[in-house]
Write a protein that holds these residues in place. Structure first.
Motif, mmCIF file in Angstrom:
data_model
loop_
_atom_site.group_PDB
_atom_site.id
_atom_site.type_symbol
_atom_site.label_atom_id
_atom_site.label_comp_id
_atom_site.label_asym_id
_atom_site.label_seq_id
_atom_site.Cartn_x
_atom_site.Cartn_y
_atom_site.Cartn_z
ATOM 1 N N GLY A 63 -10.946 0.058 0.837
ATOM 2 C CA GLY A 63 -10.172 1.276 0.691
ATOM 3 C C GLY A 63 -10.029 2.089 1.955
ATOM 4 O O GLY A 63 -9.151 2.927 2.035
ATOM 5 N N LYS A 98 -5.910 -0.201 4.348
ATOM 6 C CA LYS A 98 -5.082 -0.923 3.365
ATOM 7 C C LYS A 98 -3.957 -1.621 4.073
ATOM 8 O O LYS A 98 -3.390 -1.054 4.994
ATOM 9 C CB LYS A 98 -4.540 0.048 2.323
ATOM 10 C CG LYS A 98 -5.641 0.587 1.444
ATOM 11 C CD LYS A 98 -5.075 1.369 0.305
ATOM 12 C CE LYS A 98 -6.199 1.883 -0.559
ATOM 13 N NZ LYS A 98 -5.761 2.589 -1.707
ATOM 14 N N PRO A 99 -3.572 -2.798 3.727
ATOM 15 C CA PRO A 99 -4.221 -3.610 2.700
ATOM 16 C C PRO A 99 -5.497 -4.257 3.230
ATOM 17 O O PRO A 99 -5.649 -4.467 4.427
ATOM 18 C CB PRO A 99 -3.190 -4.683 2.381
ATOM 19 C CG PRO A 99 -2.436 -4.861 3.648
ATOM 20 C CD PRO A 99 -2.398 -3.480 4.285
ATOM 21 N N ALA A 114 -7.890 -1.613 -8.812
ATOM 22 C CA ALA A 114 -7.345 -2.048 -7.535
ATOM 23 C C ALA A 114 -6.156 -2.971 -7.795
ATOM 24 O O ALA A 114 -6.065 -3.621 -8.825
ATOM 25 C CB ALA A 114 -8.411 -2.780 -6.719
#
Length: 43
Positions: free
Chosen positions: A6, A9-10, A39
């Protein structure tokens, strides 16, 4: 094992192993866990 995603990203996860080593099973379990944590999972 805790997987922290997190902050970028990605996120890309690369799995390497020998034939019959359980890569597909491990990826399936990981995808299921990430989806349960809301997710987005793509293959």
């Amino acid at each position: 094992m805790e997987l922290k995603l997190g902050f970028r990203k990605p996120a890309v996860i690369m799995i390497v192993g020998v034939n019959g080593g359980g890569k597909t099973t491990s990826l399936g379990k990981m995808a299921y866990r990430l989806k349960s944590e809301d997710a987005s999972v793509s293959s």
